[in-house]
Design a protein around this motif. Structure first.
Motif, PDB file in Angstrom:
ATOM      1  N   ILE A 217       0.811  -1.218   0.000  1.00 40.69           N
ATOM      2  CA  ILE A 217       0.000   0.000   0.000  1.00 40.69           C
ATOM      3  C   ILE A 217       0.847   1.271   0.000  1.00 40.69           C
ATOM      4  N   GLY A 218       2.166   1.127   0.045  1.00 36.18           N
ATOM      5  CA  GLY A 218       3.026   2.301   0.050  1.00 36.18           C
ATOM      6  C   GLY A 218       4.486   1.925   0.108  1.00 36.18           C
ATOM      7  N   GLU A 219       5.329   2.924   0.361  1.00 38.63           N
ATOM      8  CA  GLU A 219       6.775   2.691   0.405  1.00 38.63           C
ATOM      9  C   GLU A 219       7.426   3.588   1.449  1.00 38.63           C
ATOM     10  N   VAL A 220       8.541   3.101   1.984  1.00 38.60           N
ATOM     11  CA  VAL A 220       9.431   3.941   2.794  1.00 38.60           C
ATOM     12  C   VAL A 220      10.707   4.123   1.985  1.00 38.60           C
ATOM     13  N   ILE A 221      11.085   5.367   1.762  1.00 38.80           N
ATOM     14  CA  ILE A 221      12.285   5.674   0.973  1.00 38.80           C
ATOM     15  C   ILE A 221      13.316   6.322   1.890  1.00 38.80           C
ATOM     16  N   ILE A 222      14.529   5.768   1.876  1.00 39.40           N
ATOM     17  CA  ILE A 222      15.608   6.288   2.711  1.00 39.40           C
ATOM     18  C   ILE A 222      16.641   6.979   1.821  1.00 39.40           C
ATOM     19  N   THR A 223      16.995   8.192   2.196  1.00 38.94           N
ATOM     20  CA  THR A 223      18.022   8.937   1.459  1.00 38.94           C
ATOM     21  C   THR A 223      19.113   9.415   2.414  1.00 38.94           C
ATOM     22  N   ILE A 224      20.314   9.545   1.872  1.00 37.63           N
ATOM     23  CA  ILE A 224      21.427  10.145   2.603  1.00 37.63           C
ATOM     24  C   ILE A 224      21.975  11.263   1.734  1.00 37.63           C
ATOM     25  N   ASP A 225      21.914  12.483   2.244  1.00 37.17           N
ATOM     26  CA  ASP A 225      22.317  13.661   1.464  1.00 37.17           C
ATOM     27  C   ASP A 225      21.574  13.734   0.142  1.00 37.17           C
ATOM     28  N   GLY A 226      20.302  13.357   0.147  1.00 33.38           N
ATOM     29  CA  GLY A 226      19.472  13.447  -1.046  1.00 33.38           C
ATOM     30  C   GLY A 226      19.553  12.271  -1.995  1.00 33.38           C
ATOM     31  N   ALA A 227      20.505  11.361  -1.779  1.00 30.59           N
ATOM     32  CA  ALA A 227      20.656  10.191  -2.651  1.00 30.59           C
ATOM     33  C   ALA A 227      19.939   8.995  -2.036  1.00 30.59           C
ATOM     34  N   GLU A 228      19.124   8.323  -2.829  1.00 30.12           N
ATOM     35  CA  GLU A 228      18.375   7.171  -2.322  1.00 30.12           C
ATOM     36  C   GLU A 228      19.312   5.998  -2.040  1.00 30.12           C
ATOM     37  N   VAL A 229      19.165   5.409  -0.847  1.00 27.13           N
ATOM     38  CA  VAL A 229      19.994   4.268  -0.474  1.00 27.13           C
ATOM     39  C   VAL A 229      19.171   2.999  -0.223  1.00 27.13           C
TER      40      VAL A 229
ATOM     41  N   ARG B   3      14.770   1.382  -0.298  1.00 26.30           N
ATOM     42  CA  ARG B   3      13.337   1.589  -0.492  1.00 26.30           C
ATOM     43  C   ARG B   3      12.650   0.261  -0.160  1.00 26.30           C
ATOM     44  N   VAL B   4      11.659   0.292   0.727  1.00 24.90           N
ATOM     45  CA  VAL B   4      10.959  -0.940   1.105  1.00 24.90           C
ATOM     46  C   VAL B   4       9.451  -0.717   1.025  1.00 24.90           C
ATOM     47  N   ASP B   5       8.729  -1.820   0.850  1.00 27.39           N
ATOM     48  CA  ASP B   5       7.282  -1.761   0.721  1.00 27.39           C
ATOM     49  C   ASP B   5       6.610  -1.633   2.084  1.00 27.39           C
ATOM     50  N   ILE B   6       5.545  -0.872   2.101  1.00 28.61           N
ATOM     51  CA  ILE B   6       4.620  -0.836   3.234  1.00 28.61           C
ATOM     52  C   ILE B   6       3.433  -1.715   2.861  1.00 28.61           C
ATOM     53  N   VAL B   7       3.051  -2.613   3.770  1.00 29.69           N
ATOM     54  CA  VAL B   7       1.983  -3.563   3.456  1.00 29.69           C
ATOM     55  C   VAL B   7       0.913  -3.541   4.534  1.00 29.69           C
ATOM     56  N   THR B   8      -0.211  -4.210   4.227  1.00 32.98           N
ATOM     57  CA  THR B   8      -1.300  -4.337   5.197  1.00 32.98           C
ATOM     58  C   THR B   8      -0.980  -5.476   6.165  1.00 32.98           C
ATOM     59  N   PRO B   9      -1.154  -5.262   7.481  1.00 27.70           N
ATOM     60  CA  PRO B   9      -0.830  -6.309   8.452  1.00 27.70           C
ATOM     61  C   PRO B   9      -1.914  -7.373   8.582  1.00 27.70           C
ATOM     62  N   GLU B  10      -3.082  -7.102   8.024  1.00 27.76           N
ATOM     63  CA  GLU B  10      -4.209  -8.030   8.159  1.00 27.76           C
ATOM     64  C   GLU B  10      -5.202  -7.806   7.021  1.00 27.76           C
ATOM     65  N   GLU B  11      -6.095  -8.747   6.869  1.00 27.69           N
ATOM     66  CA  GLU B  11      -7.138  -8.640   5.850  1.00 27.69           C
ATOM     67  C   GLU B  11      -8.226  -7.672   6.303  1.00 27.69           C
ATOM     68  N   VAL B  12      -8.768  -6.912   5.368  1.00 28.55           N
ATOM     69  CA  VAL B  12      -9.926  -6.049   5.642  1.00 28.55           C
ATOM     70  C   VAL B  12     -11.023  -6.401   4.641  1.00 28.55           C
ATOM     71  N   LYS B  13     -12.100  -6.959   5.152  1.00 29.34           N
ATOM     72  CA  LYS B  13     -13.208  -7.349   4.280  1.00 29.34           C
ATOM     73  C   LYS B  13     -14.096  -6.154   3.978  1.00 29.34           C
ATOM     74  N   LYS B  14     -14.833  -6.259   2.901  1.00 27.59           N
ATOM     75  CA  LYS B  14     -15.752  -5.186   2.515  1.00 27.59           C
ATOM     76  C   LYS B  14     -16.914  -5.152   3.483  1.00 27.59           C
ATOM     77  N   ALA B  15     -17.307  -3.961   3.850  1.00 25.02           N
ATOM     78  CA  ALA B  15     -18.430  -3.810   4.797  1.00 25.02           C
ATOM     79  C   ALA B  15     -19.747  -4.157   4.112  1.00 25.02           C
ATOM     80  N   SER B  16     -20.633  -4.781   4.881  1.00 28.15           N
ATOM     81  CA  SER B  16     -21.976  -5.076   4.371  1.00 28.15           C
ATOM     82  C   SER B  16     -22.846  -3.828   4.513  1.00 28.15           C
ATOM     83  N   ILE B  17     -24.013  -3.860   3.890  1.00 30.42           N
ATOM     84  CA  ILE B  17     -24.969  -2.746   4.032  1.00 30.42           C
ATOM     85  C   ILE B  17     -25.311  -2.528   5.490  1.00 30.42           C
ATOM     86  N   PHE B  18     -25.465  -3.630   6.220  1.00 33.97           N
ATOM     87  CA  PHE B  18     -25.795  -3.532   7.648  1.00 33.97           C
ATOM     88  C   PHE B  18     -24.681  -2.823   8.403  1.00 33.97           C
ATOM     89  N   ASN B  19     -23.398  -3.192   8.120  1.00 32.36           N
ATOM     90  CA  ASN B  19     -22.264  -2.526   8.772  1.00 32.36           C
ATOM     91  C   ASN B  19     -22.266  -1.025   8.514  1.00 32.36           C
TER      92      ASN B  19
END
Length: 386
Positions: A344-356, A358-374
């Motif tokens: 769902i995203g990324e963490v980017i690490i730079t030193i003096d402006g130069a990228e060293v 980059r890792v993925d940000i992910v979901t820690p768990e499943e999220v189901k779609k809400a029902s009409i009732f929810n």
């Protein structure tokens, strides 16, 4: 006109050659190591800090047992085997010779006792016994070793046995040893054996007590030593994979084909000293900790944390810690449903402006779609303020 073009071309070529010369000078090793091959690797990031013939395939002797221990720890963690398992010692395992526990055919030992013998005494018979317990036969276990080596990117490795006794074609490289050492050290369960200086074990039909002394003398004499394994044969000469941790910094030093036991310990210490004196590790994000919350549209959960799956660290020259910058990139919102582990995203690490890094940000768990009732319940609570 042609003459001017020729002069310009020569000038460009000269500049390139000069640049390459500068690059080569800056890449020269800062000191010499008395071994045929050597490497210093940062344990956290895998960055190489010193190298000498690191991809040359050489006989590793008992350093081989790092892979044997790695497969054993993975089998324990995956619950394929357990420390309490009773292993019947085969006649083949008991016949190994060399450094051993002097196990007898038909004798029963636990996985824990065998692992202690491998890690501390470097027992050849225990290595074969644990391999047979995991895979059924020594041959099948060696195939597992080579398969795992390929998975780790150990391109200059070919195992013939599980203990490192001399065998034609049995070889690995300093770089490959550092890779498997780094992987082994991820298993906390093995660290107690690797750092034990002295212990005892009961062996044989007469149940005699043997004293075990760690073959890696750095465990006793080097500040922060955490492992890993020694090795010696006439062909391999004196080999060592040594690891140490001080504060936030952890390094792995490998020397191969050193002329004496004393020299291999001195040279590994020199490499580790160089690492601790010149580099520092900066923690960026801890494994499975939140780097930000993101709203979820039409989900049973209204928001979700973004996490990274591994500890994120950066190695810097000492004094450059303040130059490290972290940028977290996340969307304004997400649409349900979401799968566990979805990027769902990324963490980017730079030193003096130069990228060293980059890792993925992910979901820690499943999220189901809400029902009409929810959704209706959620709207009601919003109106009532509950």
């Amino acid at each position: 006109m042609k003459w001017k073009k020729c002069v310009f071309s020569f000038a460009v070529i000269f500049t390139l050659i000069a640049s390459l010369s500068l690059i080569n000078v800056s890449a020269e090793v800062p000191f010499e190591i008395n071994a045929k091959s050597a490497i210093l690797m940062d344990q956290s990031t895998g960055k190489i800090l010193y190298e000498k013939n690191i991809h040359e395939a050489l006989p590793p002797a008992s350093v081989t047992k790092i892979m044997t221990m790695l497969l054993a720890m993975e089998a324990i963690d995956n619950e394929r085997i357990a420390l309490e398992d009773e292993v019947v010692i085969s006649e083949y395992a008991s016949s190994m010779g060399g450094t051993q526990l002097y196990l007898e055919p038909g004798e029963i030992k636990t996985v824990e006792e065998l692992m202690k013998g491998i890690a501390i005494r470097s027992a050849n018979d225990a290595s074969v016994a644990i391999g047979e317990h995991i895979a059924g036969t020594e041959e099948m276990f060696v195939q597992m070793m080579n398969d795992r080596a390929k998975e780790l990117g150990m391109e200059n490795t070919n195992f013939i046995n599980s203990n490192g006794l001399p065998a034609e074609g049995h070889a690995t490289s300093a770089y490959d040893i550092a890779l498997m050492s780094r992987e082994l050290l991820k298993h906390d369960g093995v660290k107690g054996w690797l750092t034990t200086w002295m212990d005892t074990v009961i062996v044989g039909r007469k149940q005699s007590q043997q004293q075990l002394v760690n073959t890696n003398r750095l465990i006793r004499f080097y500040d922060g030593a955490t492992g890993v394994k020694t090795g010696y044969t006439t062909d391999a000469k004196h080999c060592l994979s040594a690891s140490a941790t001080r504060g936030n910094n952890s390094f792995i030093a490998v020397v191969m084909a050193s002329p004496s036991s004393q020299i291999r310990f001195e040279e590994a210490s020199k490499l580790l000293d160089y690492g601790f004196a010149n580099y520092n590790t900066v923690d960026i994000v801890k494994k499975n900790t939140s780097v930000g919350k993101i709203p979820v549209h039409k989900g049973k959960a209204m928001e979700i944390d973004g996490v990274v799956l591994e500890d994120l660290k950066v190695l810097v020259n000492k004094g450059d810690e303040d130059k490290v910058n972290k940028e977290v990139i996340l969307p304004k919102y997400l649409e349900a449903p979401l799968i566990k582990g979805e990027k769902i995203g990324e963490v980017i690490i730079t030193i003096d402006g130069a990228e060293v890094n980059r890792v993925d940000i992910v979901t820690p768990e499943e999220v189901k779609k809400a029902s009409i009732f929810n959704i209706l319940v959620r709207m009601f609570k919003g109106f009532t303020g509950n």
